[in-house]
Design a protein around this motif. Structure first.
Motif, PDB file in Angstrom:
ATOM      1  N   ILE A 177      23.965  -7.248 -44.270  1.00  0.00           N
ATOM      2  CA  ILE A 177      23.411  -8.735 -44.239  1.00  0.00           C
ATOM      3  C   ILE A 177      21.995  -8.591 -43.353  1.00  0.00           C
ATOM      4  N   PRO A 178      20.845  -8.281 -43.724  1.00  0.00           N
ATOM      5  CA  PRO A 178      19.746  -8.174 -42.731  1.00  0.00           C
ATOM      6  C   PRO A 178      19.447  -9.648 -42.218  1.00  0.00           C
ATOM      7  N   ASP A 179      18.518  -9.395 -41.235  1.00  0.00           N
ATOM      8  CA  ASP A 179      17.941 -10.715 -40.577  1.00  0.00           C
ATOM      9  C   ASP A 179      16.649 -10.708 -41.392  1.00  0.00           C
ATOM     10  N   LYS A 231      22.374 -15.698 -52.137  1.00  0.00           N
ATOM     11  CA  LYS A 231      22.556 -17.070 -51.746  1.00  0.00           C
ATOM     12  C   LYS A 231      23.386 -17.671 -50.889  1.00  0.00           C
ATOM     13  N   GLU A 232      24.733 -17.039 -50.902  1.00  0.00           N
ATOM     14  CA  GLU A 232      25.810 -17.226 -49.706  1.00  0.00           C
ATOM     15  C   GLU A 232      25.337 -16.946 -48.581  1.00  0.00           C
ATOM     16  N   GLN A 233      24.908 -15.742 -48.301  1.00  0.00           N
ATOM     17  CA  GLN A 233      24.637 -15.250 -46.855  1.00  0.00           C
ATOM     18  C   GLN A 233      23.370 -15.619 -46.605  1.00  0.00           C
ATOM     19  N   LEU A 234      22.307 -15.565 -47.161  1.00  0.00           N
ATOM     20  CA  LEU A 234      20.755 -15.468 -46.851  1.00  0.00           C
ATOM     21  C   LEU A 234      20.121 -16.669 -47.295  1.00  0.00           C
ATOM     22  N   GLY A 235      20.924 -17.618 -48.081  1.00  0.00           N
ATOM     23  CA  GLY A 235      20.323 -19.070 -48.179  1.00  0.00           C
ATOM     24  C   GLY A 235      19.596 -19.173 -49.441  1.00  0.00           C
ATOM     25  N   ALA A 272      17.340  -3.615 -50.754  1.00  0.00           N
ATOM     26  CA  ALA A 272      16.762  -2.760 -49.698  1.00  0.00           C
ATOM     27  C   ALA A 272      17.601  -2.387 -48.439  1.00  0.00           C
ATOM     28  N   ALA A 273      18.562  -3.284 -47.923  1.00  0.00           N
ATOM     29  CA  ALA A 273      19.061  -2.957 -46.815  1.00  0.00           C
ATOM     30  C   ALA A 273      20.472  -2.256 -46.945  1.00  0.00           C
ATOM     31  N   MET A 332      20.288  -9.993 -35.501  1.00  0.00           N
ATOM     32  CA  MET A 332      21.183  -8.835 -35.444  1.00  0.00           C
ATOM     33  C   MET A 332      21.703  -8.860 -36.949  1.00  0.00           C
ATOM     34  N   SER A 333      21.707  -7.821 -37.502  1.00  0.00           N
ATOM     35  CA  SER A 333      22.583  -7.782 -38.881  1.00  0.00           C
ATOM     36  C   SER A 333      23.807  -7.889 -38.813  1.00  0.00           C
ATOM     37  N   LYS A 334      24.392  -8.522 -39.957  1.00  0.00           N
ATOM     38  CA  LYS A 334      25.941  -8.461 -39.937  1.00  0.00           C
ATOM     39  C   LYS A 334      26.740  -7.795 -40.975  1.00  0.00           C
ATOM     40  N   ILE A 335      27.793  -7.711 -41.225  1.00  0.00           N
ATOM     41  CA  ILE A 335      28.266  -7.049 -42.172  1.00  0.00           C
ATOM     42  C   ILE A 335      29.207  -8.000 -43.228  1.00  0.00           C
TER      43      ILE A 335
END
Length: 75
Positions: free
Chosen positions: A51-53, A18-22, A32-33, A1-4
């Motif tokens: 922040i997409p999965d 970098k911070e949210q997806l690694g 794109a999201a 599930m995506s988050k904000i």
């Protein structure tokens, strides 16, 4: 599930990736999201960014497809 994620003044796409997806290499998926925000290079405060999965390992990213300034200088 995506988050904000709520942006902080001065955030950039690669920093958030970098911070949210690694990995900053996932910046394209992040943009794109959030196509309605793609015109921002530097974020103002309090933008709601999805922040997409991501099911892709950063190791599977092909550096040759990245812009030159995002490529690892060792390869």
């Amino acid at each position: 599930m995506s988050k904000i994620y709520n942006s902080i003044q001065g955030d950039t796409w690669d920093k958030i990736a970098k911070e949210q997806l690694g990995s900053e290499y996932l910046m394209s998926e992040l943009i794109a999201a959030n196509l309605s925000l793609s015109h921002y290079a530097i974020m103002p405060a309090d933008l709601q960014i999805v922040i997409p999965d991501i099911n892709v390992s950063p190791r599977t990213i092909v550096p040759q497809l990245l812009p030159p300034w995002k490529r690892n200088s060792n390869g």
